[in-house]
Scaffold this active site. Structure first.
Site, mmCIF file in Angstrom:
data_model
loop_
_atom_site.group_PDB
_atom_site.id
_atom_site.type_symbol
_atom_site.label_atom_id
_atom_site.label_comp_id
_atom_site.label_asym_id
_atom_site.label_seq_id
_atom_site.Cartn_x
_atom_site.Cartn_y
_atom_site.Cartn_z
ATOM 1 N N GLU A 20 -3.688 0.993 -7.616
ATOM 2 C CA GLU A 20 -4.102 2.855 -6.927
ATOM 3 C C GLU A 20 -3.691 3.970 -6.930
ATOM 4 O OE1 GLU A 20 -6.608 1.095 -2.526
ATOM 5 O OE2 GLU A 20 -4.352 1.419 -2.246
ATOM 6 N N HIS A 54 0.552 -1.170 -0.131
ATOM 7 C CA HIS A 54 0.161 -0.157 0.202
ATOM 8 C C HIS A 54 0.735 1.120 0.405
ATOM 9 C CE1 HIS A 54 -2.784 3.110 1.295
ATOM 10 N NE2 HIS A 54 -3.748 2.651 0.804
HETATM 11 P P1 PGA Z 1 -9.849 5.721 0.273
HETATM 12 O O1 PGA Z 1 -8.600 4.960 0.591
HETATM 13 O O2 PGA Z 1 -10.938 4.771 -0.917
HETATM 14 O O3 PGA Z 1 -10.354 5.995 1.180
HETATM 15 O O4 PGA Z 1 -9.328 6.367 -1.319
HETATM 16 C C1 PGA Z 1 -8.015 3.413 -0.017
HETATM 17 C C2 PGA Z 1 -7.265 2.985 -0.250
HETATM 18 O O5 PGA Z 1 -6.274 3.333 0.476
HETATM 19 O O6 PGA Z 1 -6.694 1.588 -0.234
#
Ligand code: PGA
Length: 248
Positions: free
Chosen positions: A163, A96
């Site tokens: 992401e 992450h």
């Molecule tokens: P968010 O976070 O949906 O608050 O943007 C997603 C994540 O960090 O996995």
């Protein structure tokens, strides 16, 4: 529903007591919906056991938010993949961006994936560019290369979560065609490698009740990773409902 995966990343937003209470609420609120989709709840390490106990009778599954790249040893503060398996985790988020920021390397993240697969946990490997820009950022390939250099068994499954760092917690979501383009690039890259494993692609970054309908229709997308919006049971239920409606 084509094995659409909905992952709730609670980050460090809930204390042990609040995580237990919220897990109870979700198990009630999601009830039937949970049997129609694959929903994974990822609390922080401290709450994994209690949340597992609470969701045990439901169809919700358990995931962790990270694990050590080491198997065992003198690594203060770290958690073994084996412990996560013992507790009953089916999934574990690794790489992450909030953890990459602490200095974790692509090689360490690949090692974590290896440790998780060895104990039967499906890794959810987060990748994504830091800045908004090119159609397929090189950063993503650099993040994926050590991972796909691992020796895989044909039965193994890996989840890759696209992401974009700039989309996390900001309310900004890339245009749907950009997400689709990145997912296609990753799919093509994986097929060129001729590896035996199965790779499932999901998206994360400011997914909410409004953006979900658009996102869950993308042909290469088979799941969502949700942070902020997973912490409100009604919002989360609406997201789950929307995914079920679009994928049934
Ligand atoms: P968010 O976070 O949906 O608050 O943007 C997603 C994540 O960090 O996995």
């Amino acid at each position: 529903m084509k094995n659409f995966l909905i992952v709730a990343n609670w980050k460090m937003q809930l204390s042990y007591t609040k995580a237990a209470a919220y897990a109870r609420e979700l198990a009630n609120v999601l009830g039937q919906d949970a049997s129609k989709s694959s929903i994974v709840i990822c609390p922080s390490y401290d709450s994994l056991s209690i949340v597992k106990e609470i969701i045990n009778q439901s169809n919700l599954q358990l995931g962790a938010q990270d694990c050590s790249c080491h198997i065992a040893g003198a690594y203060t503060g770290q958690v073994q993949a084996q412990s996560l398996a013992d507790i009953g985790c089916s999934y574990c988020i690794i790489g992450h961006s909030e953890m990459r920021k602490t200095g974790q390397t692509n090689e360490q993240i690949a090692q974590k994936a290896h440790n998780l697969l060895t104990v039967g946990i499906t890794p959810i490997v987060c990748v994504g560019e830091t800045k908004q820009g090119s159609s397929f950022p090189d950063e993503i390939l650099q993040q994926l290369d050590p991972l796909f250099a691992l020796p895989f068994q044909s039965t193994e499954r890996l989840v890759v979560a696209y992401e974009p760092v700039w989309a996390i917690g900001t309310g900004l979501v890339p245009p749907a065609h950009h997400i689709e383009q990145v997912l296609i690039h990753i799919t093509n890259h994986v097929s060129r490698l001729d590896k035996k494993l199965t790779v499932q692609l999901i998206y994360g970054g400011s997914v909410d009740e409004k953006t979900v309908a658009l996102l869950s229709n993308l042909p290469h997308l088979t799941g969502l990773l949700i942070g902020g919006a997973s912490l409100d049971s009604q919002k989360f239920k609406n997201i789950v409902r929307s995914c079920i409606t679009n994928h049934l």
